[in-house]
Design a protein around this motif. Structure first.
Motif, short mmCIF file in Angstrom:
data_model
loop_
_atom_site.label_atom_id
_atom_site.label_comp_id
_atom_site.label_asym_id
_atom_site.label_seq_id
_atom_site.Cartn_x
_atom_site.Cartn_y
_atom_site.Cartn_z
N PRO A 35 0.88 -1.17 0.01
CA PRO A 35 -0.48 -0.04 -0.20
C PRO A 35 0.78 1.42 0.34
O PRO A 35 1.99 1.36 0.89
CB PRO A 35 -0.73 0.19 1.21
CG PRO A 35 0.34 -0.91 2.53
CD PRO A 35 1.15 -1.71 1.00
N ILE A 36 0.52 1.97 -0.84
CA ILE A 36 1.48 3.54 -1.18
C ILE A 36 0.61 4.74 -0.70
O ILE A 36 -0.71 5.40 -0.72
CB ILE A 36 1.68 4.23 -2.70
CG1 ILE A 36 2.00 3.05 -2.94
CG2 ILE A 36 1.95 5.30 -2.60
CD1 ILE A 36 3.44 2.20 -1.93
N THR A 37 1.24 5.22 0.51
CA THR A 37 -0.18 6.09 1.80
C THR A 37 0.64 8.24 0.53
O THR A 37 -0.54 8.90 0.53
CB THR A 37 0.47 6.89 2.18
OG1 THR A 37 1.67 6.50 3.26
CG2 THR A 37 -0.35 5.02 3.69
N ASP A 38 1.50 8.40 -0.39
CA ASP A 38 1.97 9.40 -0.15
C ASP A 38 2.82 9.17 -1.47
O ASP A 38 3.87 8.50 -1.61
CB ASP A 38 2.50 10.44 0.59
CG ASP A 38 1.82 10.64 1.52
OD1 ASP A 38 1.04 11.39 1.71
OD2 ASP A 38 1.69 9.50 2.38
N VAL A 39 2.87 10.13 -2.42
CA VAL A 39 3.62 10.48 -3.72
C VAL A 39 4.05 11.16 -3.18
O VAL A 39 3.42 12.84 -3.58
CB VAL A 39 2.90 9.84 -4.55
CG1 VAL A 39 4.19 10.23 -6.37
CG2 VAL A 39 3.05 8.77 -4.90
N ILE A 40 5.58 11.89 -3.74
CA ILE A 40 6.42 12.67 -3.84
C ILE A 40 6.65 13.09 -4.93
O ILE A 40 7.34 12.71 -5.29
CB ILE A 40 7.22 13.41 -2.89
CG1 ILE A 40 8.59 11.78 -2.36
CG2 ILE A 40 6.56 13.21 -1.39
CD1 ILE A 40 9.62 11.89 -1.43
N VAL A 41 6.98 14.73 -5.48
CA VAL A 41 7.44 14.88 -6.38
C VAL A 41 8.66 15.98 -5.87
O VAL A 41 7.66 17.04 -5.23
CB VAL A 41 7.33 14.79 -7.35
CG1 VAL A 41 5.26 16.20 -7.57
CG2 VAL A 41 7.26 15.10 -9.35
N SER A 42 9.96 16.53 -6.66
CA SER A 42 10.70 17.81 -6.22
C SER A 42 10.33 18.91 -6.77
O SER A 42 9.33 18.71 -7.94
CB SER A 42 12.35 17.52 -6.70
OG SER A 42 12.35 17.15 -8.76
N ASP A 43 10.01 20.06 -6.24
CA ASP A 43 9.75 21.21 -6.49
C ASP A 43 11.01 22.18 -7.15
O ASP A 43 11.94 21.00 -7.21
CB ASP A 43 8.99 22.29 -6.08
CG ASP A 43 9.96 22.32 -3.78
OD1 ASP A 43 11.26 22.32 -4.63
OD2 ASP A 43 9.56 22.78 -3.83
N ASP A 44 10.96 23.45 -8.15
CA ASP A 44 12.28 23.40 -7.86
C ASP A 44 13.06 23.96 -7.45
O ASP A 44 14.29 25.38 -7.90
CB ASP A 44 12.18 24.21 -9.21
CG ASP A 44 11.53 23.56 -10.59
OD1 ASP A 44 12.37 22.93 -11.14
OD2 ASP A 44 10.88 24.31 -11.29
N SER A 45 12.83 24.01 -5.55
CA SER A 45 13.92 24.48 -5.04
C SER A 45 15.31 23.96 -4.85
O SER A 45 16.34 23.92 -3.78
CB SER A 45 13.42 24.92 -3.81
OG SER A 45 13.57 23.72 -3.16
N SER A 46 15.60 22.42 -5.31
CA SER A 46 16.56 21.76 -4.98
C SER A 46 17.47 21.69 -6.39
O SER A 46 16.88 21.53 -7.19
CB SER A 46 15.66 20.65 -4.90
OG SER A 46 16.31 19.75 -4.54
N ALA A 47 18.32 21.33 -6.14
CA ALA A 47 19.58 20.66 -7.55
C ALA A 47 19.19 19.79 -7.78
O ALA A 47 20.07 18.82 -8.24
CB ALA A 47 21.00 20.38 -6.52
N LEU A 48 18.16 18.59 -7.24
CA LEU A 48 17.79 17.43 -7.86
C LEU A 48 16.77 17.00 -8.07
O LEU A 48 15.78 17.87 -8.11
CB LEU A 48 18.17 15.98 -6.51
CG LEU A 48 19.50 16.09 -5.47
CD1 LEU A 48 19.47 15.19 -4.67
CD2 LEU A 48 20.62 15.76 -6.99
N THR A 49 15.83 16.29 -8.87
CA THR A 49 14.71 15.68 -9.03
C THR A 49 14.83 15.30 -8.85
O THR A 49 15.24 13.71 -8.73
CB THR A 49 14.55 16.12 -11.06
OG1 THR A 49 12.99 16.51 -10.85
CG2 THR A 49 15.56 15.45 -11.79
N PHE A 50 13.33 14.88 -8.23
CA PHE A 50 12.99 13.95 -7.71
C PHE A 50 11.81 12.78 -7.35
O PHE A 50 10.71 14.02 -7.92
CB PHE A 50 13.51 12.98 -6.63
CG PHE A 50 13.68 14.14 -5.26
CD1 PHE A 50 12.32 14.32 -3.92
CD2 PHE A 50 13.68 15.41 -5.01
CE1 PHE A 50 11.55 14.90 -3.64
CE2 PHE A 50 13.64 15.69 -4.02
CZ PHE A 50 12.31 15.82 -3.03
N LEU A 51 11.27 11.58 -7.44
CA LEU A 51 9.44 11.24 -7.29
C LEU A 51 10.39 10.26 -6.62
O LEU A 51 11.01 9.26 -6.28
CB LEU A 51 9.86 10.88 -8.42
CG LEU A 51 8.24 10.08 -8.87
CD1 LEU A 51 7.26 11.07 -8.71
CD2 LEU A 51 8.17 9.60 -9.85
#
Length: 172
Positions: free
Chosen positions: A87-103
């Motif tokens: 079961p997955i409760t949350d999904v996160i995606v990077s905003d533009d404030s980070s040097a990384l792009t992530f999911l």
């Protein structure tokens, strides 16, 4: 009231109708993940696919409604979904404030359980990077499993690509 007259109920105020509609739309948007959720989000989280935070923000917004918070350089979406049988409760995606792009996803199981589930579903293995009480696990493609309170967070993070070079005027 006069005999033979029907009294119509007063229509709801516009704000109340809009609030009810928004509630219905949010419930509908969170009712079920899209049929592509496993392949689109699952492959990206395992670092088996390209990560474009603008694309995933749009995909998650249209699938689950607006992000419920923006914290830690990421937009957080509530998701009632399943990946790798967990079961997955949350999904996160990077905003533009980070040097990384992530999911990433937050699974409602321990890191040990999600590790086993991913191996069983995809064959992708993780290596513990340390011998501590809460070890970080990493796969060959680069995805990581970390402890998130009593749950597991699985994510893929990459450095943002450089913007295209500026066109410089040629010699005259």
């Amino acid at each position: 009231m006069l005999p033979g007259r029907t009294v119509l109920a007063r229509p709801a105020a516009p704000r109340a109708r809009l609030a009810a509609l928004a509630l219905c739309l949010c419930a509908w948007a969170q009712a079920a993940p899209p049929s592509t959720f496993g392949s689109v989000v699952g492959n990206a989280v395992l670092c088996l696919d390209h990560i474009d935070n603008a694309y995933f923000y749009s995909y998650l917004s249209s699938s689950f409604g607006p992000a419920y918070k923006r914290e830690g350089g990421a937009y957080w979406f509530k998701a009632d979904a399943t990946l790798w049988g967990a079961p997955i409760t949350d999904v996160i995606v990077s905003d533009d404030s980070s040097a990384l792009t992530f999911l990433g996803v937050v699974a409602d199981v321990t890191p040990e359980k999600i590790d086993e589930a991913i191996v069983a579903a995809s064959g992708l293995h993780y290596t513990k990077l340390d011998a501590g009480k809460f070890p970080v696990r990493e796969s060959n493609p680069g995805s990581k499993i970390v402890y998130f309170r009593s749950k597991a967070k699985v994510f893929c993070a990459k450095f943002k690509p450089l913007p295209p070079p500026l066109a410089l005027p040629g010699p005259k």
